[in-house]
Structure formats: C-alpha cells, structure tokens
Design a protein around this motif. Structure first.
Motif, PDB file in Angstrom:
ATOM      1  N   LEU A 273       0.983  -1.063  -0.049  1.00 29.53           N
ATOM      2  CA  LEU A 273       0.244  -0.077  -0.046  1.00 29.53           C
ATOM      3  C   LEU A 273       0.847   1.244   0.006  1.00 29.53           C
ATOM      4  CD1 LEU A 273      -2.921   1.315   0.242  1.00 29.53           C
ATOM      5  CD2 LEU A 273      -2.614   1.318   2.632  1.00 29.53           C
ATOM      6  N   VAL A 274       0.962   2.112  -1.173  1.00 30.64           N
ATOM      7  CA  VAL A 274       1.592   3.178  -1.133  1.00 30.64           C
ATOM      8  C   VAL A 274       0.930   4.345  -1.169  1.00 30.64           C
ATOM      9  CG1 VAL A 274       3.234   1.955  -2.504  1.00 30.64           C
ATOM     10  CG2 VAL A 274       1.550   3.131  -3.956  1.00 30.64           C
ATOM     11  N   LYS A 275       1.369   5.645  -0.640  1.00 29.96           N
ATOM     12  CA  LYS A 275       0.587   6.822  -0.608  1.00 29.96           C
ATOM     13  C   LYS A 275       1.458   7.947  -1.659  1.00 29.96           C
ATOM     14  CE  LYS A 275       1.074   9.424   3.268  1.00 29.96           C
ATOM     15  NZ  LYS A 275       0.650   9.633   4.380  1.00 29.96           N
ATOM     16  N   TYR A 276       0.691   8.625  -2.390  1.00 27.69           N
ATOM     17  CA  TYR A 276       1.233   9.715  -2.996  1.00 27.69           C
ATOM     18  C   TYR A 276       1.328  11.071  -2.297  1.00 27.69           C
ATOM     19  CZ  TYR A 276       2.091  12.622  -7.184  1.00 27.69           C
ATOM     20  OH  TYR A 276       2.793  13.482  -8.054  1.00 27.69           O
ATOM     21  N   GLU A 277       2.506  11.536  -1.953  1.00 25.22           N
ATOM     22  CA  GLU A 277       2.517  12.754  -1.079  1.00 25.22           C
ATOM     23  C   GLU A 277       3.682  13.535  -1.416  1.00 25.22           C
ATOM     24  OE1 GLU A 277       1.288  13.290   3.496  1.00 25.22           O
ATOM     25  OE2 GLU A 277       2.897  12.092   3.201  1.00 25.22           O
ATOM     26  N   HIS A 278       3.647  14.645  -1.634  1.00 23.70           N
ATOM     27  CA  HIS A 278       4.994  15.679  -2.102  1.00 23.70           C
ATOM     28  C   HIS A 278       5.436  15.260  -3.330  1.00 23.70           C
ATOM     29  CE1 HIS A 278       3.947  17.542   1.757  1.00 23.70           C
ATOM     30  NE2 HIS A 278       4.292  16.512   2.556  1.00 23.70           N
ATOM     31  N   ASP A 279       4.705  14.859  -4.184  1.00 24.28           N
ATOM     32  CA  ASP A 279       5.319  14.393  -5.609  1.00 24.28           C
ATOM     33  C   ASP A 279       6.090  13.197  -5.446  1.00 24.28           C
ATOM     34  OD1 ASP A 279       3.947  16.570  -6.830  1.00 24.28           O
ATOM     35  OD2 ASP A 279       5.756  17.932  -6.400  1.00 24.28           O
ATOM     36  N   ASP A 280       5.852  12.481  -4.465  1.00 29.32           N
ATOM     37  CA  ASP A 280       6.671  11.151  -4.404  1.00 29.32           C
ATOM     38  C   ASP A 280       5.568  10.162  -3.775  1.00 29.32           C
ATOM     39  OD1 ASP A 280       8.801   9.340  -4.378  1.00 29.32           O
ATOM     40  OD2 ASP A 280       9.420  10.224  -2.301  1.00 29.32           O
ATOM     41  N   TRP A 281       6.181   8.715  -3.864  1.00 30.83           N
ATOM     42  CA  TRP A 281       5.242   7.641  -3.606  1.00 30.83           C
ATOM     43  C   TRP A 281       5.983   7.155  -2.276  1.00 30.83           C
ATOM     44  CZ3 TRP A 281       0.643   6.554  -5.463  1.00 30.83           C
ATOM     45  CH2 TRP A 281       0.577   6.955  -6.578  1.00 30.83           C
ATOM     46  N   ILE A 282       5.170   6.907  -1.293  1.00 35.32           N
ATOM     47  CA  ILE A 282       5.931   6.384   0.234  1.00 35.32           C
ATOM     48  C   ILE A 282       4.953   5.080   0.397  1.00 35.32           C
ATOM     49  CG2 ILE A 282       5.761   7.030   2.431  1.00 35.32           C
ATOM     50  CD1 ILE A 282       5.570   9.878   1.818  1.00 35.32           C
ATOM     51  N   THR A 283       5.959   4.002   0.802  1.00 35.16           N
ATOM     52  CA  THR A 283       5.234   2.860   1.359  1.00 35.16           C
ATOM     53  C   THR A 283       4.682   3.062   2.472  1.00 35.16           C
ATOM     54  OG1 THR A 283       6.752   1.452   0.062  1.00 35.16           O
ATOM     55  CG2 THR A 283       5.640   0.371   1.707  1.00 35.16           C
ATOM     56  N   VAL A 284       3.297   2.583   2.708  1.00 40.33           N
ATOM     57  CA  VAL A 284       2.576   2.621   4.069  1.00 40.33           C
ATOM     58  C   VAL A 284       2.486   1.358   4.677  1.00 40.33           C
ATOM     59  CG1 VAL A 284       0.246   3.275   5.026  1.00 40.33           C
ATOM     60  CG2 VAL A 284       1.057   4.775   2.942  1.00 40.33           C
ATOM     61  N   PHE A 285       2.296   0.397   4.006  1.00 43.84           N
ATOM     62  CA  PHE A 285       2.326  -1.185   4.370  1.00 43.84           C
ATOM     63  C   PHE A 285       2.701  -1.991   3.338  1.00 43.84           C
ATOM     64  CE2 PHE A 285      -0.134  -4.874   5.719  1.00 43.84           C
ATOM     65  CZ  PHE A 285       0.274  -4.791   7.064  1.00 43.84           C
ATOM     66  N   SER A 286       3.457  -2.962   3.772  1.00 46.51           N
ATOM     67  CA  SER A 286       3.683  -4.178   2.941  1.00 46.51           C
ATOM     68  C   SER A 286       3.046  -5.373   3.594  1.00 46.51           C
ATOM     69  CB  SER A 286       5.134  -4.556   3.035  1.00 46.51           C
ATOM     70  OG  SER A 286       5.940  -3.396   2.514  1.00 46.51           O
ATOM     71  N   PHE A 287       2.033  -6.025   2.560  1.00 44.59           N
ATOM     72  CA  PHE A 287       1.474  -7.294   2.813  1.00 44.59           C
ATOM     73  C   PHE A 287       2.339  -8.622   2.643  1.00 44.59           C
ATOM     74  CE2 PHE A 287      -1.284  -4.055   1.131  1.00 44.59           C
ATOM     75  CZ  PHE A 287      -2.664  -4.097   2.010  1.00 44.59           C
ATOM     76  N   SER A 288       2.167  -9.074   3.781  1.00 44.65           N
ATOM     77  CA  SER A 288       3.133 -10.509   3.654  1.00 44.65           C
ATOM     78  C   SER A 288       2.217 -11.836   3.528  1.00 44.65           C
ATOM     79  CB  SER A 288       3.393 -10.795   5.290  1.00 44.65           C
ATOM     80  OG  SER A 288       2.365 -10.833   6.250  1.00 44.65           O
ATOM     81  N   ASN A 289       2.728 -12.684   2.786  1.00 45.36           N
ATOM     82  CA  ASN A 289       2.219 -13.807   2.180  1.00 45.36           C
ATOM     83  C   ASN A 289       1.072 -13.523   1.371  1.00 45.36           C
ATOM     84  OD1 ASN A 289       3.685 -15.390   4.066  1.00 45.36           O
ATOM     85  ND2 ASN A 289       2.436 -14.989   5.537  1.00 45.36           N
TER      86      ASN A 289
END
Length: 303
Positions: A273-289
């Motif tokens: 799950l990534v978020k678009y903020e300040h002209d950049d993509w930030i990883t919010v959460f990584s789903f395991s399995n």
C-alpha cells in the motif's frame, strides 16, 4: 425553533442525516423540499456523508444488484440489500465506470446504442446523460471516466474514449445538461489498443487514471492526472522500484489522500500500500504472504 434559524436547521442539523431520511423530510412542506434540494445543501450533505465511517459497496451480479454496508472496514453481510436498476436491463449488461459522493456512473451496453447513466441507488433518482457520441460500442479497457464538482458547485462527468489510436476527452455539465470536448495530451500514444485504462479516482481536486501496457515487454504503467480546476491533463511516472513487469496498481482514496495497492510478480507475489505525497510515493504497508484468491471483473463500486 425560531431562534435556531433556517441556516442552522438545514446546514448543521439536517445535513447530517442519511439520504433516505432527508428525502422523507422533503415531504414536510414546500419550503423544506426546496431547501433540501438546493445545490448548496447537496454539496454540504455529500461532504458530511463522505467522512462517515460507514460506507456502502454496490456489486453487480449476474441477475441482481446488491448493496452491502461497510462499517469500520468490515463487510456487514447481515444488512445486505437488493436494489432495482431504474431501467429494464439485466445487471450483466451494466458497466460501472466510477462513483462519487453517492452517485454511480454506469454504461448500459445495448446492441443498437450504448447509454450513459448517472444513478443514485439511495434515492433511486437517475439521469440519462449520453448523446449520439455513445452510439457505438463501449469498451471496458477503451472507455473510462470520473466525476467531480467544480468551483461553481456544478457536477461534472469526465469521459475518456480511446479509438483508432486517438484519445478523446469530453466533459458533461449537469447544470447545462450538455457535453463539450477537452484538449488531451499531444503526441502521446495512450490511445493505442495496447493500453488499458483504469476507472478514475478523485483525490485532491484531481482525477487519476492508471494506463497500462503489458503486451510489449518490459511493460509500461503510466498515471494520467486530470486537474479539475484547469481541466488539463498531465502524466506522472511511477518510481523505478515498482516498474516491474507484470505489475498491477489499483488506486483508492484514504483520508482524502491518493493511495495505491501495488501488486508485483517478480520472483514471488508481493503487495504494497503506497501513498502519493509531496510528488513522491511512500510505502505505507507491505502485505506478507500475498496470494491470489479469486479473479473478479470490475463490477463493484463504492457509494
């Protein structure tokens, strides 16, 4: 009651009620019917409803249209309801193009001509907005769109069509009940049959689309952004770290911020799950399995 005043009554009290209750209050008197139907009240009401924790999920099944409640992220199957579409047409002939503040934008696929419909499943109100331009075939990967409210509180519908290598963008005005053509990006090849367009997601005065090409390796994924203020288009690029083929991106809005679920197939299946903020993509959460559960056609829309 006289001390409260009309502004307090309609804008601060009645605007917090569910849409069905608001429709019932329209029967109180002519003044209430008028006040509860003004564009100003509708705008205030839709903004309050969009901030509620309770949402609704509309699904098109083979023979029925189902509405489920989503409370705090959980699907409440016990409250499931079946709704009726205003036209005599099977749900399998409907395509959900987008949703915005309780409105659903659908296409009715017919053999002779296609029709574009704005529909409010809660109030059961609808409006046919298509013109002669929609008489030909409507393609799920070639046609897309979105909705927004401009600075004059006019509901607008954006429709994008790809045909013969060209992209045509048009916008519908609810106030004027008419369509007009917009200028699209010059020199781009996004109208080719190799590209597939996603439904539009509204976030921060912008409608975002993913435009993907996986037919020609190593694959390509673009973001087309439509600024609802200037009514202009631009292209955003994904960072190189998620330019993996094949890669799927599904946009969604969380707390009025643009997010994306990125699913990649390299050595293993991964999802972020990534978020678009300040002209950049930030990883919010990584789903395991992460794993594939079921393949679903895009026949759902959040109300």
């Amino acid at each position: 009651m006289e001390r409260i005043g009309d502004d307090m009554m309609f804008e601060e009290i009645l605007s917090r009620l569910p849409a069905k209750v608001v429709c019932q209050f329209k029967c109180v008197c002519k003044q209430w019917c008028y006040e509860l139907s003004t564009p100003k009240f509708v705008l205030i009401h839709t903004r309050r409803v969009s901030n509620l924790l309770q949402k609704k999920l509309l699904s098109l099944n083979e023979n029925t249209i189902v509405v489920d409640d989503i409370v705090s992220g959980n699907l409440e199957v016990d409250t499931r309801k079946i709704v009726t579409f205003p036209y005599d047409v099977e749900p399998s002939f409907l395509i959900i193009i987008g949703s915005f503040n309780g409105l659903i934008l659908l296409c009715i696929r017919r053999t002779d001509a296609n029709e574009l419909v704005l529909w409010n499943p809660t109030t059961r109100r609808f409006k046919l907005i298509s013109d002669d331009y929609f008489s030909r075939y409507f393609g799920r990967h070639d046609d897309t769109g979105g909705m927004y409210v401009d600075e004059h509180n006019d509901l607008k519908v954006l429709h994008i069509n790809c045909f013969a290598g060209a992209v045509t963008a048009r916008v519908y005005s609810r106030h004027n009940d008419s369509w007009r053509k917009l200028s699209f990006l010059k020199g781009c090849m996004l109208g080719s049959n190799f590209y597939s367009w996603s439904p539009g997601i509204y976030s921060g005065k912008t409608i975002y689309f993913t435009v993907s090409n996986y037919w020609i390796p190593p694959g390509e994924c673009n973001i087309v952004a439509f600024d609802v203020i200037s009514e202009s288009f631009s292209i955003l690029r994904f960072p190189e770290r998620i330019q993996v083929n094949p890669c799927q991106v599904h946009f969604l809005t969380i707390s009025n911020k643009l997010h994306g679920i990125v699913v990649q197939y390299s050595d293993e299946l991964t999802a972020e799950l990534v978020k678009y903020e300040h002209d950049d993509w930030i990883t919010v959460f990584s789903f395991s399995n992460a794993r594939i559960v079921q393949h679903l056609e895009p026949s759902k829309g959040r109300i």
